[in-house]
Design an enzyme around this catalytic site. Structure first.
Site, PDB file in Angstrom:
ATOM      1  N   GLU A  65       0.847  -1.195   0.000  1.00 59.93           N
ATOM      2  CA  GLU A  65       0.000   0.000   0.000  1.00 59.93           C
ATOM      3  C   GLU A  65       0.875   1.235   0.000  1.00 59.93           C
ATOM      4  O   GLU A  65       1.931   1.263   0.650  1.00 59.93           O
ATOM      5  CB  GLU A  65      -0.901  -0.020   1.237  1.00 59.93           C
ATOM      6  CG  GLU A  65      -1.805   1.191   1.380  1.00 59.93           C
ATOM      7  CD  GLU A  65      -1.262   2.241   2.348  1.00 59.93           C
ATOM      8  OE1 GLU A  65      -1.876   3.316   2.467  1.00 59.93           O
ATOM      9  OE2 GLU A  65      -0.204   1.990   2.978  1.00 59.93           O
TER      10      GLU A  65
ATOM     11  N   ARG B  58      -9.647   9.186   1.246  1.00 55.79           N
ATOM     12  CA  ARG B  58      -8.251   8.805   1.492  1.00 55.79           C
ATOM     13  C   ARG B  58      -7.807   7.845   0.387  1.00 55.79           C
ATOM     14  O   ARG B  58      -7.871   6.626   0.535  1.00 55.79           O
ATOM     15  CB  ARG B  58      -8.132   8.139   2.864  1.00 55.79           C
ATOM     16  CG  ARG B  58      -6.725   7.824   3.293  1.00 55.79           C
ATOM     17  CD  ARG B  58      -6.697   7.164   4.657  1.00 55.79           C
ATOM     18  NE  ARG B  58      -5.350   7.071   5.170  1.00 55.79           N
ATOM     19  CZ  ARG B  58      -4.713   8.059   5.772  1.00 55.79           C
ATOM     20  NH1 ARG B  58      -5.315   9.220   5.942  1.00 55.79           N
ATOM     21  NH2 ARG B  58      -3.481   7.902   6.212  1.00 55.79           N
TER      22      ARG B  58
ATOM     23  N   ARG C 281      -5.568   5.631  -1.781  1.00 58.16           N
ATOM     24  CA  ARG C 281      -4.308   4.912  -1.680  1.00 58.16           C
ATOM     25  C   ARG C 281      -4.245   3.863  -2.783  1.00 58.16           C
ATOM     26  O   ARG C 281      -5.265   3.281  -3.168  1.00 58.16           O
ATOM     27  CB  ARG C 281      -4.185   4.229  -0.312  1.00 58.16           C
ATOM     28  CG  ARG C 281      -4.040   5.199   0.859  1.00 58.16           C
ATOM     29  CD  ARG C 281      -2.754   5.993   0.782  1.00 58.16           C
ATOM     30  NE  ARG C 281      -2.515   6.820   1.942  1.00 58.16           N
ATOM     31  CZ  ARG C 281      -2.922   8.074   2.078  1.00 58.16           C
ATOM     32  NH1 ARG C 281      -3.637   8.632   1.099  1.00 58.16           N
ATOM     33  NH2 ARG C 281      -2.648   8.779   3.150  1.00 58.16           N
TER      34      ARG C 281
END
Length: 468
Positions: free
Chosen positions: A118, A169, A171
């Site tokens: 990640e 968010r 990612r």
């Protein structure tokens, strides 16, 4: 009484406070190794997971040492230093000297069945295409099936019944499956694997989320409160929003950033122009060497001020906008709150680029304490406990007595639990045929029941369950 045997073993690299751990433990996995170089984050991890990960991956996994034990799944939310673009080196050799090389070394020696990496979205962007290719090539050279096309996910795009959270968010995830020897000649390996997609594609985060569902004042602390100066800035721009709503006859503020300092350029040019029409501002000349985006914003600001200068000048004088009470970064407003009627009704960020306002549906990504989101209706910042909720952690997650600044930092650096849970599930579904060569690990993950659905502030599980 004997404990239930773990369904798989995993390692948690660059572990932070344990977002990967929370997701994989809910699948029945056992953590056999974790490492985190930040001492305070490691203490939080140890407090909640019973394992102290404090250490340095470069000392545990290199050419001479391999302290990482055998495992089935490798997880790593790793920092990404740039790789060299010189010479003709490829794969692991080119990654040497970066933290990814230590991950690759573990993969080379231990051969985990599944790899989950990640990183920030920019890793998959055009400026980092070289680094991206090295990562993909390294995994493939080590015998893994991995998609070259990036998969970017955010918790606010996941419905609540799948563990989503109201936080934007984004990612990028790289997931790979070790190709079993018995599958090496399988013709399906000739085709590029599809990038992962997560459930809930019809979910509309602008309509479905309400940040208030995740807030309560029970965990509020003094550090969440606004200062007198911050209230002044918000009050001033709040009046500006309402005045301009009337001035523009119900039209919302423009989407480009409003730069109050640029309005002085118009005023000064107007004063210098001896042939001016009374009370009609003149658009000043713009430096042609400025970047095109900045020239565009300046033109729009000049035109905006020219159209509304009477109201703007009276407002600026009333609030002392051009005095020491307003730093340069607080003389800027980025309105992204659509039809929200007041600034105090929005979610705000105090950024170097200005005050950014969004509708109170979902929050921007959690970052350092200086940019912690301000919830206008609550007239305070989100609390450390609320940031944990936004990362998918339960209210039982224990931060001990650490400084709020440390919690904000840890949440800002963390990984969202619900996203990790779903990424692993979808990876296993996509590679189910290949994972049959690795025993029952794929089946155990596919059959797991989601345990990261949102909980109300009183701890009662909300009535959301995924289908399929």
């Amino acid at each position: 009484m004997s404990q239930t045997a773990p369904k798989f073993r995993f390692v948690d690299l660059f572990a932070g406070i344990g977002g990967f751990h929370a997701a994989l433990k809910s699948y029945g996995g056992e953590c056999v190794y974790a490492v985190e170089i930040d001492k305070e984050a490691a203490q939080t991890y140890a407090r909640n997971w019973g394992h102290n990960p404090y250490g340095d991956i470069t000392a545990d996994a290199n050419d001479d040492v391999m302290n990482v034990p055998e495992h089935d799944i490798l997880c790593a939310g790793f920092p990404c230093q740039p790789f060299s673009k010189s010479g003709a080196q490829h794969g692991m050799e080119e990654a040497r000297g970066t933290l990814f090389w230590n991950i690759a070394r573990i993969i080379q020696v231990r051969k985990p069945k599944i790899v989950m990496l990640e990183n920030v979205r920019n890793l998959a962007g055009p400026r980092h295409i070289h680094e991206w290719q090295i990562i993909i090539e390294t995994l493939r050279d080590e015998g893994y099936r991995v998609a070259e096309k990036s998969a970017v996910f955010s918790p606010h795009l996941l419905p609540p019944e799948y563990g989503g959270r109201p936080q934007a968010r984004e990612r990028v995830f790289i997931t790979a499956t070790l190709i079993p020897e018995s599958f090496e000649t399988d013709p399906r390996l000739e085709f590029e694997p599809d990038p992962l997609t997560l459930p809930g594609t019809d979910w509309d985060p602008r309509e479905g989320w309400d940040i208030e569902d995740f807030l309560d004042d029970a965990h509020n602390i003094p550090g969440c409160n606004l200062t007198e100066a911050e209230r002044l800035w918000i009050d001033a721009w709040d009046e500006f929003v309402q005045v301009m709503w009337e001035e523009r006859e119900g039209r919302r503020l423009p989407g480009f950033p409003l730069w109050a300092d640029s309005w002085l350029d118009v005023r000064d040019a107007w004063k210098r122009d001896k042939s001016r029409v009374p009370d009609e501002p003149r658009i000043p000349t713009i430096d042609p060497t400025l970047p095109s985006w900045k020239r565009s914003h300046l033109i729009k600001n000049y035109e905006f001020f020219g159209a509304h200068h009477r109201v703007i000048r009276a407002w600026a004088e009333k609030w002392g906008l051009y005095t020491d009470s307003f730093p340069a970064s607080r003389r800027k407003l980025e309105w992204q709150a659509q039809e929200t009627p007041r600034l105090w009704d929005t979610v705000m960020h105090f950024r170097p680029s200005g005050i950014r306002a969004k509708a109170p549906t979902y929050l921007p990504a959690l970052v350092a304490i200086t940019q912690t989101s301000i919830v206008g209706p609550r007239e305070r910042r989100v609390s450390p406990r609320e940031t944990a909720r936004l990362q998918g952690l339960p209210d039982t997650f224990d931060f001990g007595g650490q400084r709020p600044a440390a919690t904000y930092k840890q949440m800002g650096n963390g990984v969202n639990v619900g996203v990790v849970w779903n990424v692993l599930r979808e990876h296993v579904r996509r590679d189910a045929w290949l994972l049959k060569g690795h025993g029952a690990i794929g089946e155990s993950i596919r059959e797991a029941v989601l345990d990261v659905a949102p909980r109300s502030p009183d701890g009662i599980l909300k009535e959301h369950q995924p289908t399929g």
